[in-house]
Design an enzyme around this catalytic site. Structure first.
Site, PDB file in Angstrom:
ATOM      1  CG  HIS A   1      76.918  55.527 -18.915  1.00 49.35           C
ATOM      2  ND1 HIS A   1      78.242  55.172 -18.821  1.00 49.35           N
ATOM      3  CD2 HIS A   1      76.241  54.377 -19.132  1.00 49.35           C
ATOM      4  CE1 HIS A   1      78.375  53.870 -18.976  1.00 49.35           C
ATOM      5  NE2 HIS A   1      77.165  53.344 -19.159  1.00 49.35           N
TER       6      HIS A   1
ATOM      7  CG  ASP B   1      73.733  50.858 -17.956  1.00 45.90           C
ATOM      8  OD1 ASP B   1      74.684  51.437 -18.507  1.00 45.90           O
ATOM      9  OD2 ASP B   1      73.872  49.837 -17.249  1.00 45.90           O
TER      10      ASP B   1
ATOM     11  CG  HIS C   1      77.971  52.487 -14.567  1.00 46.38           C
ATOM     12  ND1 HIS C   1      76.616  52.719 -14.655  1.00 46.38           N
ATOM     13  CD2 HIS C   1      78.303  51.811 -15.702  1.00 46.38           C
ATOM     14  CE1 HIS C   1      76.151  52.209 -15.783  1.00 46.38           C
ATOM     15  NE2 HIS C   1      77.156  51.660 -16.442  1.00 46.38           N
TER      16      HIS C   1
ATOM     17  NE  ARG D   1      74.205  46.911 -19.677  1.00 38.44           N
ATOM     18  CZ  ARG D   1      74.320  48.089 -20.274  1.00 38.44           C
ATOM     19  NH1 ARG D   1      75.412  48.802 -20.083  1.00 38.44           N
ATOM     20  NH2 ARG D   1      73.371  48.532 -21.064  1.00 38.44           N
TER      21      ARG D   1
END
Length: 360
Positions: free
Chosen positions: A144, A146, A293, A308
């Protein structure tokens, strides 16, 4: 896993603010655009550079992310846009506050509408394998980009794991520039005229199954299939298997054919990919506009836990007239590499010739 005072994790909006994500917005400037092409300020602090592959992925040593100057952070943003993903080791001093500080230099920080977040800073999401039961579908083991379902998806993501599995738990990135560059001219032209709908469907399903309240609206958005990166000006494919529901304006069968093909290329072409093995204190920063990623879910029963920060970017666009490609930019670099190799071979041959003549 219940929230405790010790872990300071907010699992759902019943424990916080149900409208936090509604404040998400877009970047008002493009971080890294116009930065020094040579990145002299940034590389003045670099002691070692390791390129994992020619076109994507670089590990930099000597940089302290918590101590970057404004100029260095701008040059780093430009470098990440060019290399797709950049890694740093031994960044123990990059705590939650420093992650927020760095990300905020590049744009407004995104508040995820569903993923658990830090109690003190809702912009800091918590990625903890103990919060993701083995049977739960999640984006940590699927390819995907983000939050591509947002009207202004992420530009950069900054990830640091504080708990590293004893084995496994790598992350892999794929190069969206290369996916575009290797398509045939006819397919490129076809895709450049299309848009696709990106959705929050997987989160809606999870919400329906668990009853968990969200921190704000679960958005759906339409974006160009081929996207221009505003920093590099290069074209990249911008669809992904997790959030892209359908190609707009074509039949369901045609949409599936297009998305299946792009997914196949993104996920299976190893020459487009780089794989990173985490160590304690490692940090990864990547450009979501031009990479995809996935985490590698091979580490259970070990634990992987980290934080994150996700930076909101601009509304995706495709500039047909002014966009270039990584392939075109790389052509000049490739010529330089070949010239250096040829010069080194020539110098070696001349040195060998002189040595032979002396011996004779």
């Amino acid at each position: 896993m219940a929230t405790t005072a010790a872990d300071k994790i907010i699992l759902d909006a019943s424990q916080g603010d149900e409208s936090l994500a509604d404040r998400n917005t877009h970047a008002t400037r493009v971080a890294g655009k116009g930065a020094d092409p040579d990145k002299k300020a940034l590389f003045a602090s670099v002691t070692k550079r390791i390129d994992y592959s020619p076109k994507i992925g670089t590990e930099l040593h000597g940089i302290r992310l918590s101590q970057l100057t404004e100029q260095q952070s701008e040059e780093l943003a430009a470098f990440i846009a060019e290399r797709g993903v950049v890694w740093f080791r031994d960044q123990d001093d990059l705590d939650r506050k420093e992650q927020v500080k760095l990300g905020s230099r590049w744009g407004p920080l995104h508040v995820h509408p569903l993923v658990p977040h830090d109690q003190e800073s809702p912009e800091v999401i918590v990625l903890d394998s103990r919060l993701s039961p083995p049977g739960r579908y999640n984006t940590n083991n699927s390819w995907h980009s983000d939050v591509s379902f947002e009207p202004a998806p992420s530009s950069f993501s900054i990830l640091k794991f504080d708990v590293i599995p004893e084995a496994g738990g790598d992350t892999v990135w794929s190069n969206g520039y290369a996916v575009y560059d290797d398509l045939s001219p006819a397919i490129k032209t076809f895709l450049e005229g299309l848009t696709a709908t990106h959705t929050s469907d997987i989160f809606r399903i999870f919400q329906a199954n668990t009853g968990r309240k969200t921190f704000g609206k679960l958005n759906d958005s339409s974006h160009p299939v081929v996207r221009t990166n505003p920093v590099t000006g290069w074209k990249s494919i911008f669809t992904n298997p997790v959030f892209t529901r359908e190609i707009d304006g074509v039949s369901a069968q045609e949409s599936k054919w297009i998305l299946d093909y792009l997914t196949d290329v993104i996920t299976k072409r190893l020459d487009y990919q780089v794989r990173f093995h985490w160590e304690k204190g490692s940090v990864a920063i990547w450009d979501n506009r031009s990479t995809f990623h996935t985490g590698v879910a091979d580490f259970r029963p070990h634990i992987r836990q980290g934080l994150r920060v996700t930076v909101s970017g601009e509304k995706p666009y495709f500039d047909k007239e002014n966009s270039s490609t990584q392939a075109k930019a790389w052509a000049a670099t490739a010529k330089t590499i070949v010239a250096k190799q040829e010069a080194a071979e020539k110098a070696k041959a001349e040195a060998d010739g002189r040595a032979s003549a002396t011996t004779a």
